[in-house]
Design a protein around this motif. Structure first.
Motif, PDB file in Angstrom:
ATOM      1  N   PHE A  25      -0.381  19.064 -66.280  1.00 13.78           N
ATOM      2  CA  PHE A  25      -0.722  19.973 -67.368  1.00 13.78           C
ATOM      3  C   PHE A  25      -1.065  21.351 -66.801  1.00 13.78           C
ATOM      4  CE2 PHE A  25      -3.477  22.112 -70.361  1.00 13.78           C
ATOM      5  CZ  PHE A  25      -2.977  21.769 -71.610  1.00 13.78           C
ATOM      6  N   VAL A  26      -0.471  22.395 -67.386  1.00 15.29           N
ATOM      7  CA  VAL A  26      -0.750  23.767 -66.958  1.00 15.29           C
ATOM      8  C   VAL A  26      -1.510  24.466 -68.082  1.00 15.29           C
ATOM      9  CG1 VAL A  26       0.185  25.912 -66.027  1.00 15.29           C
ATOM     10  CG2 VAL A  26       1.383  23.743 -65.610  1.00 15.29           C
ATOM     11  N   HIS A  27      -2.722  24.890 -67.780  1.00  9.16           N
ATOM     12  CA  HIS A  27      -3.596  25.431 -68.819  1.00  9.16           C
ATOM     13  C   HIS A  27      -3.175  26.844 -69.246  1.00  9.16           C
ATOM     14  CE1 HIS A  27      -5.891  28.385 -66.416  1.00  9.16           C
ATOM     15  NE2 HIS A  27      -5.949  27.492 -65.451  1.00  9.16           N
ATOM     16  N   PRO A  28      -3.571  27.265 -70.443  1.00  7.28           N
ATOM     17  CA  PRO A  28      -3.222  28.596 -70.936  1.00  7.28           C
ATOM     18  C   PRO A  28      -4.056  29.692 -70.277  1.00  7.28           C
ATOM     19  CG  PRO A  28      -4.617  27.498 -72.520  1.00  7.28           C
ATOM     20  CD  PRO A  28      -4.326  26.490 -71.446  1.00  7.28           C
ATOM     21  N   THR A  29      -3.778  30.917 -70.651  1.00  6.65           N
ATOM     22  CA  THR A  29      -4.468  32.073 -70.080  1.00  6.65           C
ATOM     23  C   THR A  29      -5.963  32.032 -70.402  1.00  6.65           C
ATOM     24  OG1 THR A  29      -2.460  33.361 -70.487  1.00  6.65           O
ATOM     25  CG2 THR A  29      -4.451  34.581 -69.901  1.00  6.65           C
ATOM     26  N   SER A  30      -6.771  32.092 -69.364  1.00  9.44           N
ATOM     27  CA  SER A  30      -8.224  32.129 -69.555  1.00  9.44           C
ATOM     28  C   SER A  30      -8.847  33.368 -68.922  1.00  9.44           C
ATOM     29  CB  SER A  30      -8.876  30.871 -68.975  1.00  9.44           C
ATOM     30  OG  SER A  30      -8.695  30.792 -67.575  1.00  9.44           O
ATOM     31  N   TYR A  31      -8.040  34.162 -68.223  1.00 11.14           N
ATOM     32  CA  TYR A  31      -8.530  35.400 -67.603  1.00 11.14           C
ATOM     33  C   TYR A  31      -8.281  36.557 -68.553  1.00 11.14           C
ATOM     34  CZ  TYR A  31      -9.301  39.149 -64.218  1.00 11.14           C
ATOM     35  OH  TYR A  31      -9.772  40.266 -63.583  1.00 11.14           O
ATOM     36  N   LEU A  32      -9.358  37.058 -69.156  1.00 13.53           N
ATOM     37  CA  LEU A  32      -9.253  38.095 -70.175  1.00 13.53           C
ATOM     38  C   LEU A  32      -9.632  39.483 -69.669  1.00 13.53           C
ATOM     39  CD1 LEU A  32     -10.847  36.199 -73.204  1.00 13.53           C
ATOM     40  CD2 LEU A  32      -8.484  36.144 -72.384  1.00 13.53           C
ATOM     41  N   ALA A  33     -10.167  39.566 -68.480  1.00 16.75           N
ATOM     42  CA  ALA A  33     -10.589  40.861 -67.940  1.00 16.75           C
ATOM     43  C   ALA A  33      -9.371  41.706 -67.586  1.00 16.75           C
ATOM     44  CB  ALA A  33     -11.472  40.652 -66.719  1.00 16.75           C
ATOM     45  N   ARG A  34      -9.617  42.979 -67.359  1.00 15.60           N
ATOM     46  CA  ARG A  34      -8.516  43.875 -66.983  1.00 15.60           C
ATOM     47  C   ARG A  34      -8.711  44.463 -65.591  1.00 15.60           C
ATOM     48  NH1 ARG A  34      -9.459  48.901 -71.231  1.00 15.60           N
ATOM     49  NH2 ARG A  34     -11.516  49.516 -70.498  1.00 15.60           N
ATOM     50  N   ASP A  35      -9.534  43.778 -64.768  1.00 17.72           N
ATOM     51  CA  ASP A  35      -9.783  44.252 -63.409  1.00 17.72           C
ATOM     52  C   ASP A  35      -8.617  43.948 -62.476  1.00 17.72           C
ATOM     53  OD1 ASP A  35     -12.316  45.044 -64.253  1.00 17.72           O
ATOM     54  OD2 ASP A  35     -13.212  43.110 -63.727  1.00 17.72           O
ATOM     55  N   HIS A  36      -7.867  42.891 -62.805  1.00 16.55           N
ATOM     56  CA  HIS A  36      -6.746  42.472 -61.954  1.00 16.55           C
ATOM     57  C   HIS A  36      -5.573  42.067 -62.841  1.00 16.55           C
ATOM     58  CE1 HIS A  36      -9.541  42.187 -58.516  1.00 16.55           C
ATOM     59  NE2 HIS A  36     -10.358  41.567 -59.343  1.00 16.55           N
ATOM     60  N   TRP A  37      -4.361  42.144 -62.290  1.00 17.12           N
ATOM     61  CA  TRP A  37      -3.187  41.650 -63.014  1.00 17.12           C
ATOM     62  C   TRP A  37      -3.078  40.137 -62.899  1.00 17.12           C
ATOM     63  CZ3 TRP A  37       0.029  44.155 -66.298  1.00 17.12           C
ATOM     64  CH2 TRP A  37      -0.093  45.548 -66.368  1.00 17.12           C
ATOM     65  N   GLY A  88      -5.583  36.753 -62.383  1.00 17.29           N
ATOM     66  CA  GLY A  88      -6.965  36.305 -62.373  1.00 17.29           C
ATOM     67  C   GLY A  88      -7.309  35.596 -61.086  1.00 17.29           C
ATOM     68  N   PRO A  89      -8.351  36.028 -60.384  1.00 17.53           N
ATOM     69  CA  PRO A  89      -8.781  35.314 -59.173  1.00 17.53           C
ATOM     70  C   PRO A  89      -9.187  33.875 -59.511  1.00 17.53           C
ATOM     71  CG  PRO A  89      -9.838  37.479 -59.334  1.00 17.53           C
ATOM     72  CD  PRO A  89      -9.182  37.225 -60.656  1.00 17.53           C
ATOM     73  N   ILE A  90      -8.804  32.946 -58.679  1.00 19.28           N
ATOM     74  CA  ILE A  90      -9.131  31.543 -58.918  1.00 19.28           C
ATOM     75  C   ILE A  90     -10.638  31.324 -58.986  1.00 19.28           C
ATOM     76  CG2 ILE A  90      -9.107  29.258 -57.800  1.00 19.28           C
ATOM     77  CD1 ILE A  90      -6.226  29.717 -57.080  1.00 19.28           C
ATOM     78  N   GLU A  91     -11.389  32.140 -58.275  1.00 18.68           N
ATOM     79  CA  GLU A  91     -12.847  31.948 -58.240  1.00 18.68           C
ATOM     80  C   GLU A  91     -13.570  32.659 -59.381  1.00 18.68           C
ATOM     81  OE1 GLU A  91     -11.774  35.467 -55.596  1.00 18.68           O
ATOM     82  OE2 GLU A  91     -11.017  33.444 -55.982  1.00 18.68           O
ATOM     83  N   ARG A 124      -5.704  24.701 -60.735  1.00 16.92           N
ATOM     84  CA  ARG A 124      -6.138  26.084 -60.871  1.00 16.92           C
ATOM     85  C   ARG A 124      -5.026  26.965 -60.306  1.00 16.92           C
ATOM     86  NH1 ARG A 124     -11.309  25.899 -62.440  1.00 16.92           N
ATOM     87  NH2 ARG A 124     -12.586  24.105 -61.809  1.00 16.92           N
ATOM     88  N   TYR A 125      -4.834  28.123 -60.879  1.00 18.71           N
ATOM     89  CA  TYR A 125      -3.793  29.021 -60.367  1.00 18.71           C
ATOM     90  C   TYR A 125      -4.147  30.456 -60.694  1.00 18.71           C
ATOM     91  CZ  TYR A 125      -1.782  29.158 -65.159  1.00 18.71           C
ATOM     92  OH  TYR A 125      -1.567  29.333 -66.510  1.00 18.71           O
ATOM     93  N   ARG A 126      -3.526  31.363 -59.984  1.00 20.10           N
ATOM     94  CA  ARG A 126      -3.809  32.787 -60.171  1.00 20.10           C
ATOM     95  C   ARG A 126      -2.993  33.288 -61.364  1.00 20.10           C
ATOM     96  NH1 ARG A 126      -2.577  34.461 -54.040  1.00 20.10           N
ATOM     97  NH2 ARG A 126      -0.804  33.135 -54.608  1.00 20.10           N
ATOM     98  N   ALA A 180       3.156  39.915 -62.018  1.00 16.72           N
ATOM     99  CA  ALA A 180       1.975  39.032 -62.111  1.00 16.72           C
ATOM    100  C   ALA A 180       2.394  37.615 -62.478  1.00 16.72           C
ATOM    101  CB  ALA A 180       0.997  39.585 -63.135  1.00 16.72           C
ATOM    102  N   LEU A 181       3.337  37.491 -63.409  1.00 12.60           N
ATOM    103  CA  LEU A 181       3.817  36.166 -63.805  1.00 12.60           C
ATOM    104  C   LEU A 181       4.525  35.464 -62.649  1.00 12.60           C
ATOM    105  CD1 LEU A 181       5.065  36.911 -67.416  1.00 12.60           C
ATOM    106  CD2 LEU A 181       3.394  35.164 -66.786  1.00 12.60           C
ATOM    107  N   LYS A 182       5.218  36.232 -61.825  1.00 12.42           N
ATOM    108  CA  LYS A 182       5.910  35.636 -60.679  1.00 12.42           C
ATOM    109  C   LYS A 182       4.910  35.044 -59.695  1.00 12.42           C
ATOM    110  CE  LYS A 182       9.475  36.600 -57.216  1.00 12.42           C
ATOM    111  NZ  LYS A 182      10.396  37.637 -56.663  1.00 12.42           N
ATOM    112  N   ILE A 183       3.796  35.750 -59.458  1.00 17.48           N
ATOM    113  CA  ILE A 183       2.760  35.228 -58.562  1.00 17.48           C
ATOM    114  C   ILE A 183       2.163  33.950 -59.154  1.00 17.48           C
ATOM    115  CG2 ILE A 183       0.428  35.669 -57.682  1.00 17.48           C
ATOM    116  CD1 ILE A 183       1.308  38.606 -57.327  1.00 17.48           C
ATOM    117  N   ALA A 184       1.832  33.995 -60.443  1.00 16.54           N
ATOM    118  CA  ALA A 184       1.259  32.820 -61.096  1.00 16.54           C
ATOM    119  C   ALA A 184       2.214  31.641 -61.026  1.00 16.54           C
ATOM    120  CB  ALA A 184       0.927  33.153 -62.559  1.00 16.54           C
ATOM    121  N   HIS A 185       3.499  31.906 -61.257  1.00 19.84           N
ATOM    122  CA  HIS A 185       4.460  30.806 -61.238  1.00 19.84           C
ATOM    123  C   HIS A 185       4.599  30.202 -59.846  1.00 19.84           C
ATOM    124  CE1 HIS A 185       7.693  28.338 -62.708  1.00 19.84           C
ATOM    125  NE2 HIS A 185       8.400  28.666 -61.632  1.00 19.84           N
TER     126      HIS A 185
END
Length: 376
Positions: free
Chosen positions: A88-100, A102-105, A134-136, A153-158
């Motif tokens: 299972f791959v979870h949906p977007t949970s990183y809502l901040a705009r500090d990074h393209w 989301g840091p895993i931590e 967990r993923y970036r 950003a999507l390429k890194i996450a993928h």
């Protein structure tokens, strides 16, 4: 004094009306302003080899303490656990705009991801072990812009999701059946994963079903690219189920804009307006209409979102032939997180939690029966 009070009330009313007008006519612009990252893009390296061999790289997997995917809402029965393995791959949970990405931590993103896993991935814990990496992830704002940083950003996450999936496949039995499931950004990553890493391989025969929920799936372009048919009947296996839940009146513009910004499966051309694949979880098949009486149970969250209860006959479901949206009729009361346009995106799975649980169990039984019959 009374006159000043009335002036103050009148001013507040005007301000509220003005805010309503701003939200009505410029809600998309305001949303983009609030969420699209403003920082420079960071080209992140691949995760270290063996990263997903670590227990802390997973939100859920066998052995994880306080595993949110093992949650069972009030009114649901656990029963015997099946023999499948769920990725299972979870949906977007990183809502901040500090990074393209989301840091895993990031603790806020982790908190929201755990809630999503509890309310969504828990629907699959009856068919077997559930793995959630967990993923970036790409930031929420990456889906609100056509800037090139969004695709990067999507390429890194993928890349992270692919690495997690390779570890998952290596760790489970070589002939075990697999359920692929994801929501929103997670569904997008799985669509690409199936196309690039599952189609035409021995893994394809092991797929019970792929639940790509909360993300548009084109029947004419995405299904052929994945090499899997739609789940057009309750006992079909090796198929794709997808839906996007909207109450009426529905405005799916923001969701479809994000989808059209993604490359087509063949890498060329633009996405065209067409009805999306619509799986009706109350029917266990694509298309059609089902009354609320067919709903086995929605998981209605508590006010603090830390728990939920199964409520039968909660909502009806109708696949709109013109758009492919899953229509709910009048807006149901599920909580405060309904998105603009009557989009019940966050509740795509909770609205049909018990029905999805029954659906995947039924397909697992069909897969096991067919496999046993095919053995000499």
């Amino acid at each position: 004094m009374a006159r000043k009070f009335l002036y103050a009330i009148a001013l507040l009313v005007v301000m509220v009306l003005a805010a309503a007008l701003v939200l009505r006519f410029w809600s998309k612009e305001l949303t983009r302003f609030a969420f699209v990252p403003r920082s420079a893009f960071e080209q992140l390296p691949a995760l270290p080899a063996g990263f997903y061999d670590r227990a802390d790289a997973w939100i859920s997997r066998p052995g994880v303490k306080d595993d949110p995917a093992q949650y069972l809402p009030s009114g649901a029965a656990r029963g015997a656990v099946g023999s499948a393995y769920v990725f299972f791959v979870h949906p977007t949970s990183y809502l901040a705009r500090d990074h393209w990405n989301g840091p895993i931590e990031d603790m806020d993103a982790r908190f929201r991801a755990d809630l999503f896993v509890q309310s969504m991935a828990s629907a699959f814990n009856g068919v077997g072990a559930v793995y959630v990496p967990r993923y970036r992830q790409a930031a929420f704002g990456a889906f609100l812009t056509d800037r090139p940083e969004a695709q990067r950003a999507l390429k890194i996450a993928h890349g992270d999701v692919e690495q997690a999936f390779a570890t998952f496949v290596r760790q489970i039995p070589a002939d075990a059946p697999i359920v692929l499931a994801g929501h929103s950004q997670g569904a997008l990553h799985l669509l690409t994963l199936i196309r690039d890493r599952v189609r035409g391989t021995p893994l394809e025969r092991r797929i019970i079903a792929a639940y790509l929920i909360g993300w548009p799936v084109s029947p004419t372009r995405d299904l052929p690219a994945m090499g899997l048919p739609a789940c057009d009947r309750p006992d079909r296996t090796g198929c794709v189920a997808s839906w996007m839940s909207f109450a009426e009146p529905a405005d799916p513009t923001m969701m479809l804009d994000a989808w059209r910004a993604q490359p087509t499966p063949d890498g060329g051309g633009k996405r065209t307006i067409e009805p999306m694949l619509c799986f009706n979880p109350l029917r266990g098949a694509t298309g059609g209409n089902a009354p609320a009486s067919a709903n086995l149970g929605a998981m209605v969250p508590a006010d603090d979102l830390k728990s939920g209860a199964i409520v039968a006959r909660a909502v009806p479901a109708r696949c709109d032939a013109g758009t492919g949206l899953l229509m709910l009729g009048d807006p149901p009361k599920m909580g405060p997180f309904v998105l603009p346009g009557n989009n019940y995106h966050v509740y795509d799975i909770p609205l049909f939690w018990a029905d999805l649980r029954a659906d995947v169990a039924r397909r697992e039984a069909a897969w096991l029966a067919a496999t046993a019959k095919a053995k000499p």
